[in-house]
Design a protein around this motif. Structure first.
Motif, PDB file in Angstrom:
ATOM      1  N   ALA A 140     -41.304 -22.759  -0.250  1.00 46.89           N
ATOM      2  CA  ALA A 140     -42.418 -22.528  -1.131  1.00 46.89           C
ATOM      3  C   ALA A 140     -42.158 -23.336  -2.223  1.00 46.89           C
ATOM      4  CB  ALA A 140     -42.485 -21.165  -1.402  1.00 46.89           C
ATOM      5  N   GLY A 141     -41.124 -23.521  -2.628  1.00 50.34           N
ATOM      6  CA  GLY A 141     -40.711 -24.261  -4.060  1.00 50.34           C
ATOM      7  C   GLY A 141     -41.250 -25.543  -3.802  1.00 50.34           C
ATOM      8  N   LEU A 142     -41.197 -26.202  -2.538  1.00 50.44           N
ATOM      9  CA  LEU A 142     -41.371 -27.670  -2.201  1.00 50.44           C
ATOM     10  C   LEU A 142     -42.923 -27.732  -2.208  1.00 50.44           C
ATOM     11  CD1 LEU A 142     -40.605 -30.627  -1.451  1.00 50.44           C
ATOM     12  CD2 LEU A 142     -40.925 -29.482   0.930  1.00 50.44           C
ATOM     13  N   LEU A 143     -43.773 -26.728  -1.660  1.00 46.15           N
ATOM     14  CA  LEU A 143     -44.942 -26.746  -1.709  1.00 46.15           C
ATOM     15  C   LEU A 143     -45.754 -26.412  -3.347  1.00 46.15           C
ATOM     16  CD1 LEU A 143     -45.710 -24.621   1.520  1.00 46.15           C
ATOM     17  CD2 LEU A 143     -45.572 -27.145   1.115  1.00 46.15           C
ATOM     18  N   ALA A 144     -44.966 -25.602  -3.922  1.00 42.76           N
ATOM     19  CA  ALA A 144     -45.363 -25.536  -5.200  1.00 42.76           C
ATOM     20  C   ALA A 144     -45.313 -26.748  -5.964  1.00 42.76           C
ATOM     21  CB  ALA A 144     -44.623 -24.534  -6.050  1.00 42.76           C
ATOM     22  N   VAL A 174     -48.585 -26.995   6.681  1.00 44.98           N
ATOM     23  CA  VAL A 174     -48.149 -25.786   7.048  1.00 44.98           C
ATOM     24  C   VAL A 174     -49.173 -25.120   8.003  1.00 44.98           C
ATOM     25  CG1 VAL A 174     -48.039 -23.485   6.019  1.00 44.98           C
ATOM     26  CG2 VAL A 174     -46.994 -25.267   4.666  1.00 44.98           C
ATOM     27  N   THR A 175     -50.635 -25.406   7.639  1.00 43.96           N
ATOM     28  CA  THR A 175     -51.569 -24.697   8.370  1.00 43.96           C
ATOM     29  C   THR A 175     -51.663 -25.522   9.892  1.00 43.96           C
ATOM     30  OG1 THR A 175     -53.089 -26.269   7.503  1.00 43.96           O
ATOM     31  CG2 THR A 175     -52.810 -23.909   6.272  1.00 43.96           C
ATOM     32  N   ALA A 176     -52.341 -24.902  10.886  1.00 47.56           N
ATOM     33  CA  ALA A 176     -52.617 -25.417  12.077  1.00 47.56           C
ATOM     34  C   ALA A 176     -53.637 -26.322  11.876  1.00 47.56           C
ATOM     35  CB  ALA A 176     -53.444 -24.287  12.960  1.00 47.56           C
ATOM     36  N   ALA A 226     -43.358 -33.480   8.829  1.00 44.90           N
ATOM     37  CA  ALA A 226     -42.867 -33.204  10.317  1.00 44.90           C
ATOM     38  C   ALA A 226     -41.838 -32.025   9.926  1.00 44.90           C
ATOM     39  CB  ALA A 226     -42.261 -34.082  10.865  1.00 44.90           C
ATOM     40  N   VAL A 227     -41.090 -32.014   8.968  1.00 45.42           N
ATOM     41  CA  VAL A 227     -40.089 -30.898   8.665  1.00 45.42           C
ATOM     42  C   VAL A 227     -40.622 -29.591   8.354  1.00 45.42           C
ATOM     43  CG1 VAL A 227     -37.936 -30.074   7.385  1.00 45.42           C
ATOM     44  CG2 VAL A 227     -37.938 -32.310   8.345  1.00 45.42           C
ATOM     45  N   VAL A 228     -41.742 -29.741   7.329  1.00 43.02           N
ATOM     46  CA  VAL A 228     -42.359 -28.471   6.969  1.00 43.02           C
ATOM     47  C   VAL A 228     -43.165 -27.979   8.205  1.00 43.02           C
ATOM     48  CG1 VAL A 228     -44.288 -27.823   5.495  1.00 43.02           C
ATOM     49  CG2 VAL A 228     -42.357 -29.128   4.683  1.00 43.02           C
ATOM     50  N   ASP A 229     -43.915 -28.883   9.110  1.00 47.60           N
ATOM     51  CA  ASP A 229     -44.574 -28.370   9.999  1.00 47.60           C
ATOM     52  C   ASP A 229     -43.759 -27.745  10.906  1.00 47.60           C
ATOM     53  OD1 ASP A 229     -47.060 -28.660  11.770  1.00 47.60           O
ATOM     54  OD2 ASP A 229     -45.877 -29.402  13.096  1.00 47.60           O
ATOM     55  N   HIS A 230     -42.580 -28.209  11.272  1.00 51.52           N
ATOM     56  CA  HIS A 230     -41.599 -27.387  12.295  1.00 51.52           C
ATOM     57  C   HIS A 230     -41.173 -26.107  11.985  1.00 51.52           C
ATOM     58  CE1 HIS A 230     -38.408 -27.510  15.105  1.00 51.52           C
ATOM     59  NE2 HIS A 230     -37.685 -26.963  14.194  1.00 51.52           N
ATOM     60  N   PHE A 231     -41.031 -25.896  10.632  1.00 56.27           N
ATOM     61  CA  PHE A 231     -40.533 -24.600  10.208  1.00 56.27           C
ATOM     62  C   PHE A 231     -41.694 -23.609   9.493  1.00 56.27           C
ATOM     63  CE2 PHE A 231     -36.505 -27.496   9.517  1.00 56.27           C
ATOM     64  CZ  PHE A 231     -35.686 -26.404  10.000  1.00 56.27           C
ATOM     65  N   THR A 232     -42.886 -23.983   9.869  1.00 56.38           N
ATOM     66  CA  THR A 232     -43.960 -23.170   9.736  1.00 56.38           C
ATOM     67  C   THR A 232     -44.861 -23.098  10.996  1.00 56.38           C
ATOM     68  OG1 THR A 232     -45.148 -24.896   8.560  1.00 56.38           O
ATOM     69  CG2 THR A 232     -43.989 -23.530   7.241  1.00 56.38           C
ATOM     70  N   THR A 292     -46.220 -20.674  12.794  1.00 56.43           N
ATOM     71  CA  THR A 292     -47.302 -19.761  12.717  1.00 56.43           C
ATOM     72  C   THR A 292     -48.401 -20.047  11.697  1.00 56.43           C
ATOM     73  OG1 THR A 292     -46.191 -18.336  11.110  1.00 56.43           O
ATOM     74  CG2 THR A 292     -45.597 -17.959  13.549  1.00 56.43           C
ATOM     75  N   GLY A 293     -48.352 -21.246  10.852  1.00 53.32           N
ATOM     76  CA  GLY A 293     -49.220 -21.447   9.708  1.00 53.32           C
ATOM     77  C   GLY A 293     -48.955 -20.834   8.540  1.00 53.32           C
ATOM     78  N   GLU A 294     -47.748 -20.109   8.368  1.00 49.39           N
ATOM     79  CA  GLU A 294     -47.386 -19.548   7.284  1.00 49.39           C
ATOM     80  C   GLU A 294     -45.979 -19.546   6.842  1.00 49.39           C
ATOM     81  OE1 GLU A 294     -47.897 -15.344   8.058  1.00 49.39           O
ATOM     82  OE2 GLU A 294     -50.057 -15.355   8.090  1.00 49.39           O
TER      83      GLU A 294
END
Length: 96
Positions: A1-5, A20-22, A66-72, A74-76
């Motif tokens: 969340a900190g990275l996205l912020a 993050v999202t689909a 790719a890393v953020v996508d991998h760890f999210t 479900t899109g959340e």
């Protein structure tokens, strides 16, 4: 969340949210990495990786989506404890 912020604070929230999202991940330009991370942070990352700062920027540009996508999946964003466990498990699989 900190990275996205951090991306949001620098005007790149929709870009980071795409990871993050689909759906397709928007590409991250190395120049944006230079906006989001300070020069000192990039120097430290480059130093730990044993590469030049420009290479660190390019590497982060390729890896972060790719890393953020991998760890999210479900899109959340997962709960902190689930994320920390997943990161630890992922790190164990990396070559040392």
């Amino acid at each position: 969340a900190g990275l996205l912020a951090r991306f949001s604070r620098h005007g790149h929230g929709p870009l980071a949210s795409s990871w993050v999202t689909a759906g397709a991940n928007e590409a991250l330009a190395p120049a944006v990495v230079g906006e989001v991370f300070s020069a000192a942070e990039l120097r430290a990352i480059a130093g730990r990786a044993g590469v030049a700062e420009d290479e660190a920027r390019r590497g982060l540009a390729a890896l972060l989506p790719a890393v953020v996508d991998h760890f999210t999946p479900t899109g959340e964003l997962p709960a902190r404890d689930r994320l920390l466990t997943a990161l630890t498990d992922y790190e164990k699989r990396l070559p040392h």
